[in-house]
Write a protein that holds these residues in place. Structure first.
Motif, PDB file in Angstrom:
ATOM      1  N   UNK A 195      27.983  20.998  24.949  1.00 45.20           N
ATOM      2  CA  UNK A 195      28.565  20.748  26.268  1.00 45.20           C
ATOM      3  C   UNK A 195      27.610  21.210  27.366  1.00 45.20           C
ATOM      4  N   UNK A 196      27.064  22.403  27.214  1.00 49.72           N
ATOM      5  CA  UNK A 196      26.137  22.942  28.211  1.00 49.72           C
ATOM      6  C   UNK A 196      24.881  22.075  28.301  1.00 49.72           C
ATOM      7  N   UNK A 197      24.296  21.728  27.157  1.00 54.42           N
ATOM      8  CA  UNK A 197      23.087  20.893  27.161  1.00 54.42           C
ATOM      9  C   UNK A 197      23.373  19.525  27.775  1.00 54.42           C
ATOM     10  N   UNK A 198      24.506  18.949  27.411  1.00 54.07           N
ATOM     11  CA  UNK A 198      24.875  17.640  27.945  1.00 54.07           C
ATOM     12  C   UNK A 198      25.072  17.687  29.453  1.00 54.07           C
TER      13      UNK A 198
ATOM     14  N   UNK B 136      15.820  16.929  23.845  1.00 55.08           N
ATOM     15  CA  UNK B 136      17.129  17.342  24.373  1.00 55.08           C
ATOM     16  C   UNK B 136      18.260  16.691  23.583  1.00 55.08           C
ATOM     17  N   UNK B 137      18.100  15.419  23.237  1.00 53.90           N
ATOM     18  CA  UNK B 137      19.115  14.733  22.426  1.00 53.90           C
ATOM     19  C   UNK B 137      19.218  15.396  21.054  1.00 53.90           C
ATOM     20  N   UNK B 138      18.078  15.727  20.479  1.00 51.53           N
ATOM     21  CA  UNK B 138      18.032  16.404  19.188  1.00 51.53           C
ATOM     22  C   UNK B 138      18.736  17.764  19.274  1.00 51.53           C
ATOM     23  N   UNK B 139      18.468  18.513  20.336  1.00 50.75           N
ATOM     24  CA  UNK B 139      19.089  19.830  20.497  1.00 50.75           C
ATOM     25  C   UNK B 139      20.589  19.730  20.743  1.00 50.75           C
TER      26      UNK B 139
END
Length: 123
Positions: A42-45, A19-22
């Motif tokens: 922003x969405x992933x975070x 997830x951090x990589x993405x």
């Protein structure tokens, strides 16, 4: 630089690293979709920030860096009309790609990374 939560790596799940990589890799959508470099991380975070301090850190870093890049891109595009912004625009694009790749590798290795010369607007 500062590593929130201390040294990491061994105690992180593969999902957290991915997830951090993405969060970093998703910024490349900005080359295809206007403001995709801000919207995607922003969405992933927002999805994962409360469940992982590691993803929270990398998501904020990616988001802050891309907000800064977008601001300077607009400034340099305006200055390009005067022919003085074009070299800076090119350097900014190269720095964006290189630093994003460095951040992606650090995230994949379970390391914290802070983008240099970045005003951290998202806390």
């Amino acid at each position: 630089m500062g590593t929130p939560g201390g040294a990491s790596g061994g105690n992180l799940s593969q999902d957290e690293r991915n997830m951090a990589l993405f969060c970093h890799l998703s910024t490349f959508l900005g080359f295809v979709i206007p403001l995709g470099n801000i919207i995607a991380p922003l969405v992933l975070w927002l999805i994962k920030k409360d469940s992982s301090a590691f993803v929270d850190h990398h998501g904020r870093e990616a988001l802050n860096f891309q907000i800064n890049v977008t601001f300077w891109m607009i400034v340099f595009i305006i200055l390009s009309m005067l022919l003085i912004g074009l070299p800076f625009l090119i350097l900014l694009a190269i720095a964006d790609v290189v630093l994003t790749i460095v951040a992606t590798v650090k995230a994949a290795n379970g390391e914290h990374y802070e983008y240099p010369l970045t005003l951290r607007l998202v806390k």
